[in-house]
Design an enzyme around this catalytic site. Structure first.
Site, PDB file in Angstrom:
ATOM      1  N   CYS B 112       0.799  -1.231   0.000  1.00 35.99           N
ATOM      2  CA  CYS B 112       0.000   0.000   0.000  1.00 35.99           C
ATOM      3  C   CYS B 112       0.831   1.281   0.000  1.00 35.99           C
ATOM      4  O   CYS B 112       0.312   2.359  -0.280  1.00 35.99           O
ATOM      5  CB  CYS B 112      -0.945  -0.036   1.190  1.00 35.99           C
ATOM      6  N   HIS B 247      -3.977   6.360   0.783  1.00 38.38           N
ATOM      7  CA  HIS B 247      -4.254   4.970   0.384  1.00 38.38           C
ATOM      8  C   HIS B 247      -5.682   4.644   0.806  1.00 38.38           C
ATOM      9  O   HIS B 247      -6.069   4.891   1.952  1.00 38.38           O
ATOM     10  CB  HIS B 247      -3.245   4.043   1.066  1.00 38.38           C
ATOM     11  N   ASN B 277     -10.126  -1.752  -1.768  1.00 38.35           N
ATOM     12  CA  ASN B 277      -8.713  -1.527  -1.483  1.00 38.35           C
ATOM     13  C   ASN B 277      -7.880  -2.292  -2.511  1.00 38.35           C
ATOM     14  O   ASN B 277      -7.754  -3.518  -2.421  1.00 38.35           O
ATOM     15  CB  ASN B 277      -8.418  -1.999  -0.055  1.00 38.35           C
TER      16      ASN B 277
END
Lengths: 78, 321
Positions: B112, B247, B277
């Site tokens: 990430c 993120h 995500n």
């Protein structure tokens, strides 16, 4: 039980969206206390203590009301 | 020379998964509760045999059709934790697929925070004179690592790729950077299988494990510190930043960052709801969506912040051109 301890138990109950939480409640006997429920508890306590909880690594692995109260006491938050 | 972002393209696999789909395998899951906390309603799932390189190829082709000629590409940096093979580096497989002549090509194994690290490396290649322009591509297929009954990971992670054309410019538009890692959290978000540590035919070892509370505590503790450190480094205040693109971990995470930093919500761009995500691709995808939604104007100062697996984190300021 002190007022602040009762308040904390109330916060945990609200976070888990359950009516019955007491000093003996834990991951083992509370179905709603799963990973997501635990995150809700962390967020609510962090809000209550103005961001102080975020710095306490141990809070990630607590698994009972008693252990939450102990960690908060040991970090002079209650 | 300095580096600047010229164009972003992204690719999402065709298959969509919504939260009702999760109930098919897990009828006991309280979907409303999950959705309230993650804020995610849809994810994209790569098909069987569709790899991170396949996804990266699609995003890069869009970039090649619109912004950069293959013969002008000096570097291909592929940020992925779903490599095509243990070796060679997947960036070489991608280079071959794209018919790009000799260039710098390598992978960055980060999750990430990977886009920020990739941007730092790309900028360094350009400022050192090793390259004039190239492609930074973030691509992962984490859903292949996730068990269908994993309530921690399955409602969050999604597959996607995003390719970014980075080119030399005279103006100073990218930087400063704030990069860091804390390896003590290595086992909190992990796929434990490897030929050297655990046999790769071990079904459990091949699965993604995430300790949600540990990763969350790391985020709440470290991200605000990194943001403040970056602001100090740049001699800026929160009020100087026109848009924050974090993120896209989940609603719970981004809301907590907003609360800790006391950020105005209208300065924080989010798109996790419909995409999920997508690991290192979340930031360039969000950046592109923010551009499409006219949330970014020329001259705006944008802060990009990635954080997660490692633990690893990175932040950068971008003056949009």
């Amino acid at each position: 039980m002190s007022d602040i301890e009762e308040e904390i138990i109330g916060i945990i109950a609200k976070s888990l969206e359950v009516g019955e939480i007491n000093i003996n409640s834990s991951v083992e006997n509370t179905e709603e206390w799963d990973s997501l429920g635990h995150l809700s508890i962390l967020v609510s306590l962090d809000k209550r203590f103005n961001g102080e909880v975020a710095g306490i690594k141990k809070m990630a692995n607590i698994d009972s009301v008693k252990s939450i109260l102990n960690v908060l006491k040991n970090n002079n938050l209650i | 020379m300095k580096a600047s972002i010229k164009r972003i393209e992204y690719f999402l696999p065709e298959k969509k998964e919504n939260n009702e789909d999760l109930k098919v395998d897990n009828p006991d899951w309280r979907i409303e509760d999950i959705e309230k906390k993650t804020g995610i309603t849809n994810r994209r799932i790569s098909s069987k045999g569709q790899t991170a390189v396949d996804l990266a190829e699609e995003a890069c082709k869009k970039l090649i059709n619109s912004s950069i000629n293959p013969q002008d590409i000096d570097f291909i940096i592929l940020v992925t934790q779903s490599p095509e093979y243990p070796l060679p580096t997947s960036a070489c497989v991608l280079q071959d697929r794209l018919d790009v002549p000799s260039c710098i090509a390598f992978d960055i194994n980060l999750g990430c925070s990977g886009f920020i690290y990739g941007l730092a490396v790309s900028s360094s290649l350009i400022s050192s004179g090793l390259a004039q322009q190239g492609i930074l591509v973030c691509s992962d297929t984490y859903t292949k690592y996730i068990d269908k009954n994993d309530r921690t990971c399955r409602p969050l992670f999604s597959d996607a790729s995003a390719a970014v054309h980075i080119s030399a410019t005279k103006d100073d538009s990218i930087g400063p950077f704030e990069l860091g890692s804390d390896g003590s959290g290595f086992d909190k978000l992990i796929v434990p299988s490897s030929d050297s540590k655990l046999p790769s035919d071990n079904a459990i070892a091949n699965r993604l494990y995430m300790s949600g509370p540990d990763v969350f505590m790391f985020t709440m503790n470290m991200v605000p510190k990194a943001v403040n450190s970056l602001l100090r480094k740049a001699n800026k205040n929160i009020s100087d930043i026109d848009l924050f693109v974090f993120h896209q971990a989940s609603k719970l995470v981004i809301d907590s960052i907003i609360r800790h930093l006391e950020l105005p919500e209208d300065k924080v761009f989010t798109n996790y709801r419909y995409i999920g995500n997508t690991v290192s691709a979340t930031i360039p995808i969000a950046l592109n969506d923010a551009i499409k939604e006219n949330r970014i104007n020329s001259g705006d100062l944008i802060m990009l912040v990635g954080f997660g697996v490692g633990y690893s984190w990175g932040g950068v300021l971008v003056k949009w051109q």
